[in-house]
Motif scaffolding. Structure first.
Motif, PDB file in Angstrom:
ATOM      1  N   ARG A 159       0.859  -1.176   0.000  1.00 29.07           N
ATOM      2  CA  ARG A 159       0.000   0.000   0.000  1.00 29.07           C
ATOM      3  C   ARG A 159       0.904   1.237   0.000  1.00 29.07           C
ATOM      4  NH1 ARG A 159      -5.169   0.546   0.904  1.00 29.07           N
ATOM      5  NH2 ARG A 159      -5.308  -1.612   1.662  1.00 29.07           N
ATOM      6  N   PRO A 160       1.036   1.907  -1.126  1.00 23.99           N
ATOM      7  CA  PRO A 160       1.937   3.063  -1.197  1.00 23.99           C
ATOM      8  C   PRO A 160       1.495   4.167  -0.245  1.00 23.99           C
ATOM      9  CG  PRO A 160       1.301   2.325  -3.387  1.00 23.99           C
ATOM     10  CD  PRO A 160       0.399   1.627  -2.423  1.00 23.99           C
ATOM     11  N   GLY A 161       2.465   4.912   0.262  1.00 23.10           N
ATOM     12  CA  GLY A 161       2.171   6.047   1.126  1.00 23.10           C
ATOM     13  C   GLY A 161       3.363   6.970   1.192  1.00 23.10           C
ATOM     14  N   TRP A 162       3.085   8.246   1.440  1.00 26.45           N
ATOM     15  CA  TRP A 162       4.142   9.248   1.515  1.00 26.45           C
ATOM     16  C   TRP A 162       3.806  10.220   2.634  1.00 26.45           C
ATOM     17  CZ3 TRP A 162       8.301   8.917  -1.906  1.00 26.45           C
ATOM     18  CH2 TRP A 162       8.140   7.995  -2.953  1.00 26.45           C
ATOM     19  N   ASN A 163       4.842  10.747   3.258  1.00 22.42           N
ATOM     20  CA  ASN A 163       4.680  11.839   4.212  1.00 22.42           C
ATOM     21  C   ASN A 163       5.797  12.853   3.977  1.00 22.42           C
ATOM     22  OD1 ASN A 163       7.018  10.849   5.514  1.00 22.42           O
ATOM     23  ND2 ASN A 163       5.773   9.546   6.878  1.00 22.42           N
ATOM     24  N   ASP A 164       5.902  13.848   4.847  1.00 18.37           N
ATOM     25  CA  ASP A 164       6.888  14.901   4.641  1.00 18.37           C
ATOM     26  C   ASP A 164       8.323  14.388   4.653  1.00 18.37           C
ATOM     27  OD1 ASP A 164       4.842  16.697   4.455  1.00 18.37           O
ATOM     28  OD2 ASP A 164       5.011  17.422   6.527  1.00 18.37           O
ATOM     29  N   ALA A 165       8.543  13.244   5.295  1.00 18.50           N
ATOM     30  CA  ALA A 165       9.892  12.683   5.370  1.00 18.50           C
ATOM     31  C   ALA A 165      10.222  11.785   4.185  1.00 18.50           C
ATOM     32  CB  ALA A 165      10.064  11.900   6.669  1.00 18.50           C
ATOM     33  N   GLY A 166       9.203  11.448   3.367  1.00 21.84           N
ATOM     34  CA  GLY A 166       9.467  10.603   2.217  1.00 21.84           C
ATOM     35  C   GLY A 166       8.519   9.425   2.144  1.00 21.84           C
ATOM     36  N   PRO A 167       8.972   8.329   1.556  1.00 19.74           N
ATOM     37  CA  PRO A 167       8.098   7.160   1.366  1.00 19.74           C
ATOM     38  C   PRO A 167       7.720   6.539   2.697  1.00 19.74           C
ATOM     39  CG  PRO A 167      10.354   6.631   0.768  1.00 19.74           C
ATOM     40  CD  PRO A 167      10.317   8.120   0.987  1.00 19.74           C
ATOM     41  N   ALA A 168       6.453   6.152   2.807  1.00 21.94           N
ATOM     42  CA  ALA A 168       5.939   5.551   4.045  1.00 21.94           C
ATOM     43  C   ALA A 168       4.876   4.514   3.706  1.00 21.94           C
ATOM     44  CB  ALA A 168       5.379   6.632   4.960  1.00 21.94           C
ATOM     45  N   GLY A 169       5.184   3.642   2.748  1.00 14.68           N
ATOM     46  CA  GLY A 169       4.238   2.607   2.356  1.00 14.68           C
ATOM     47  C   GLY A 169       4.153   1.474   3.368  1.00 14.68           C
ATOM     48  N   THR A 170       3.155   0.629   3.182  1.00 18.22           N
ATOM     49  CA  THR A 170       2.924  -0.507   4.072  1.00 18.22           C
ATOM     50  C   THR A 170       2.891  -1.803   3.274  1.00 18.22           C
ATOM     51  OG1 THR A 170       1.628   0.834   5.611  1.00 18.22           O
ATOM     52  CG2 THR A 170       1.331  -1.559   5.729  1.00 18.22           C
ATOM     53  N   VAL A 171       3.640  -2.792   3.734  1.00 19.63           N
ATOM     54  CA  VAL A 171       3.533  -4.147   3.209  1.00 19.63           C
ATOM     55  C   VAL A 171       2.462  -4.869   4.020  1.00 19.63           C
ATOM     56  CG1 VAL A 171       4.711  -6.345   2.818  1.00 19.63           C
ATOM     57  CG2 VAL A 171       5.950  -4.195   2.493  1.00 19.63           C
ATOM     58  N   GLU A 172       1.464  -5.417   3.364  1.00 21.64           N
ATOM     59  CA  GLU A 172       0.378  -6.123   4.037  1.00 21.64           C
ATOM     60  C   GLU A 172       0.525  -7.616   3.773  1.00 21.64           C
ATOM     61  OE1 GLU A 172      -2.827  -2.438   3.523  1.00 21.64           O
ATOM     62  OE2 GLU A 172      -3.102  -4.287   2.393  1.00 21.64           O
ATOM     63  N   LEU A 173       0.998  -8.340   4.776  1.00 19.98           N
ATOM     64  CA  LEU A 173       1.252  -9.768   4.620  1.00 19.98           C
ATOM     65  C   LEU A 173      -0.058 -10.542   4.603  1.00 19.98           C
ATOM     66  CD1 LEU A 173       3.299 -12.104   4.485  1.00 19.98           C
ATOM     67  CD2 LEU A 173       3.290 -12.122   6.993  1.00 19.98           C
ATOM     68  N   LYS A 174      -0.217 -11.430   3.619  1.00 14.32           N
ATOM     69  CA  LYS A 174      -1.413 -12.267   3.500  1.00 14.32           C
ATOM     70  C   LYS A 174      -1.142 -13.720   3.873  1.00 14.32           C
ATOM     71  CE  LYS A 174      -3.737  -8.748   2.096  1.00 14.32           C
ATOM     72  NZ  LYS A 174      -4.708  -8.109   3.015  1.00 14.32           N
ATOM     73  N   ALA A 175       0.040 -14.211   3.561  1.00 10.24           N
ATOM     74  CA  ALA A 175       0.377 -15.600   3.886  1.00 10.24           C
ATOM     75  C   ALA A 175       1.883 -15.758   3.845  1.00 10.24           C
ATOM     76  CB  ALA A 175      -0.279 -16.574   2.904  1.00 10.24           C
ATOM     77  N   LEU A 176       2.407 -16.595   4.713  1.00 18.87           N
ATOM     78  CA  LEU A 176       3.841 -16.909   4.719  1.00 18.87           C
ATOM     79  C   LEU A 176       4.018 -18.307   5.268  1.00 18.87           C
ATOM     80  CD1 LEU A 176       6.792 -14.623   5.752  1.00 18.87           C
ATOM     81  CD2 LEU A 176       6.631 -16.939   6.686  1.00 18.87           C
ATOM     82  N   ALA A 177       4.882 -19.071   4.614  1.00 18.32           N
ATOM     83  CA  ALA A 177       5.177 -20.432   5.073  1.00 18.32           C
ATOM     84  C   ALA A 177       6.586 -20.800   4.653  1.00 18.32           C
ATOM     85  CB  ALA A 177       4.181 -21.440   4.500  1.00 18.32           C
ATOM     86  N   GLY A 178       7.307 -21.455   5.545  1.00 20.30           N
ATOM     87  CA  GLY A 178       8.653 -21.926   5.240  1.00 20.30           C
ATOM     88  C   GLY A 178       8.876 -23.309   5.797  1.00 20.30           C
ATOM     89  N   LEU A 179       9.644 -24.098   5.079  1.00 15.92           N
ATOM     90  CA  LEU A 179       9.877 -25.480   5.502  1.00 15.92           C
ATOM     91  C   LEU A 179      10.948 -25.605   6.567  1.00 15.92           C
ATOM     92  CD1 LEU A 179       9.682 -27.371   2.068  1.00 15.92           C
ATOM     93  CD2 LEU A 179       7.918 -27.179   3.831  1.00 15.92           C
ATOM     94  N   ASP A 180      11.722 -24.531   6.796  1.00 11.72           N
ATOM     95  CA  ASP A 180      12.804 -24.571   7.771  1.00 11.72           C
ATOM     96  C   ASP A 180      13.055 -23.156   8.277  1.00 11.72           C
ATOM     97  OD1 ASP A 180      15.007 -23.319   5.993  1.00 11.72           O
ATOM     98  OD2 ASP A 180      14.221 -24.961   4.780  1.00 11.72           O
ATOM     99  N   PRO A 181      13.759 -23.007   9.404  1.00 12.43           N
ATOM    100  CA  PRO A 181      13.970 -21.667   9.974  1.00 12.43           C
ATOM    101  C   PRO A 181      14.670 -20.695   9.026  1.00 12.43           C
ATOM    102  CG  PRO A 181      14.441 -23.334  11.618  1.00 12.43           C
ATOM    103  CD  PRO A 181      14.247 -24.067  10.320  1.00 12.43           C
TER     104      PRO A 181
END
Length: 420
Positions: free
Chosen positions: A239-261
């Protein structure tokens, strides 16, 4: 089909029966209205129509108008020990605002649990929009999940050995679907509460209606690979976003899976470092996930806890015998279950890490509790000892509560990977 009368005892004008396929649109429409009336995206609506098991769905009709709905998916859920146990996934439960407090919900819950028992499924599970409703039908919160808002400008991740050997690369979500499902399937036996994916449910994870993005990007996907083999995946939006300091977007995690650490850590490190973003929004993750111990400042991740899966033992004996126990247990439960009286009475549970049996007995009780407490503790995420401290489990024999509580525990926190 069955009919029932209203609270005034007058002539019945409603009937409770199994859904017919050609009634689905009207039936589901009544559910949407009960949840506020906001229409779902056509793509999601079509998939739910396809996934609905009509013969396991019921409704209450007043003439041609549905005033109540309830469904039950036929799932298989992992329990402690790794077995996949049949479980009715209770879903699409709603009652018209015009018909509240007339026994509509109670009649549907009564019919549904009778049906689940007749299908030979020892468990019923659900996610509750209003948790207070379902306790009176024997359901209890058995899994929890973590939400977080991670400040990626300030939080750093320490990763385990081998993380640098994992490559993370973009791929189209649809093209990666088979690879992602293979990873998911390998993880299912290892964590209580996970659901073996029924055919068609894999498409829910890549459903991406534009109307649901609300200004965020289309769904994105990365695969983790080691030596050419896929070892994990993450799906997310930006989700892109900006403020006076510059870029301020958000990553919105939907799913994550891993077979090992290492694969999990590689995916988390990638997500924390996406360009032009300053926050990672995380929803519905396991309470024991490793990233919480790898971040440099957990407070700046703003973690919060929420209830997730509610469990109801439909057949106490079969359910308790289907799982294993972390330490040997030999205990007699005095079980209270007013809504499903076939469960009430004394049950002797004998089990260990290799297997278990649970049979009716006339022996003296060691612990007294209701079916709700058994549901809460069933997956190993809620301790019987804590329920005892809350006054919900009564120890009849000294020492029985502590021993049973250890046995019911799980080395891995139970987790529901997706809603239904």
């Amino acid at each position: 089909m069955e009919r029932f009368t209203g609270e005034d005892g007058g002539a019945a004008t409603t009937e409770l029966r199994v859904l017919r396929r050609d009634e689905w649109d009207t039936w589901y429409g009544s559910l949407i209205r009960a949840f506020g009336g906001v229409a779902e995206a056509p793509e999601r609506l079509a998939l739910y129509r396809e996934l609905t098991q009509v013969d396991r769905s019921i409704g209450v009709w007043e003439g041609a108008e549905p005033v109540g709905s309830a469904g039950a998916f036929g799932f298989r859920m992992t329990v402690p020990g790794g077995a996949e146990v049949p479980a009715a996934g209770v879903t699409m439960v709603g009652v018209a605002a015009t018909h509240r407090r007339r026994g509509v919900l109670t009649s549907m819950m009564r019919r549904q649990l009778d049906d689940v028992r007749s299908w030979g499924e020892p468990l019923a599970v659900l996610t509750a929009s209003e948790p207070a409703i379902y306790g009176r039908f024997g359901y209890a919160a058995a899994t929890f999940e973590v939400n977080a808002e991670i400040d990626t400008d300030r939080v750093r991740l320490s990763v385990p050995a081998g993380t640098d050997d994992v490559r993370v690369r973009y791929t189209a979500p649809e093209e990666a679907l088979d690879a992602c499902e293979a990873v998911y399937a390998r993880l299912v036996p290892g964590r209580p509460g996970m659901l073996a994916r029924r055919p068609g449910w894999e498409r829910m994870g890549v459903l991406d209606p534009p109307v649901e993005r609300e200004g965020a990007s289309p769904l994105q996907c990365v695969l983790a690979r080691r030596d050419g083999a896929v070892t994990g995946y993450a799906r997310f939006r930006v989700r892109p976003g900006w403020n006076d300091a510059g870029p301020a977007g958000t990553v919105e995690l939907k799913a994550l899976a891993g077979l090992d650490p290492a694969s999990e850590a590689a995916l988390w490190r990638f997500l924390l470092g996406v360009d032009l973003t300053s926050k990672l929004a995380v929803r519905g993750r396991p309470v024991d996930e490793a990233w919480q111990h790898q971040v440099s400042d957990l407070r700046r991740c703003r973690p919060s806890l929420r209830d997730a899966l509610y469990v109801r033992l439909v057949d106490v004996g079969a359910a308790l015998a289907a799982r294993t126990y972390r330490a040997p247990v030999d205990v007699v439960f005095e079980v209270e279950d007013a809504f499903c009286p076939w469960n009430a009475g004394r049950w002797r549970l004998s089990g260990d890490p290799k297997g278990a049996s649970c049979e009716r007995t006339t022996d003296a009780a060691d612990l007294a509790l209701s079916v709700r407490e058994l549901g809460a503790a069933y997956l190993g995420g809620v301790s019987l000892a804590s329920l005892g401290a809350a006054g919900r489990v009564r120890a009849v024999r000294p020492g029985a509560l502590a021993a049973a509580s250890v046995g019911f525990g799980s080395d891995v926190a139970p987790w529901l990977p997706h809603g239904f």
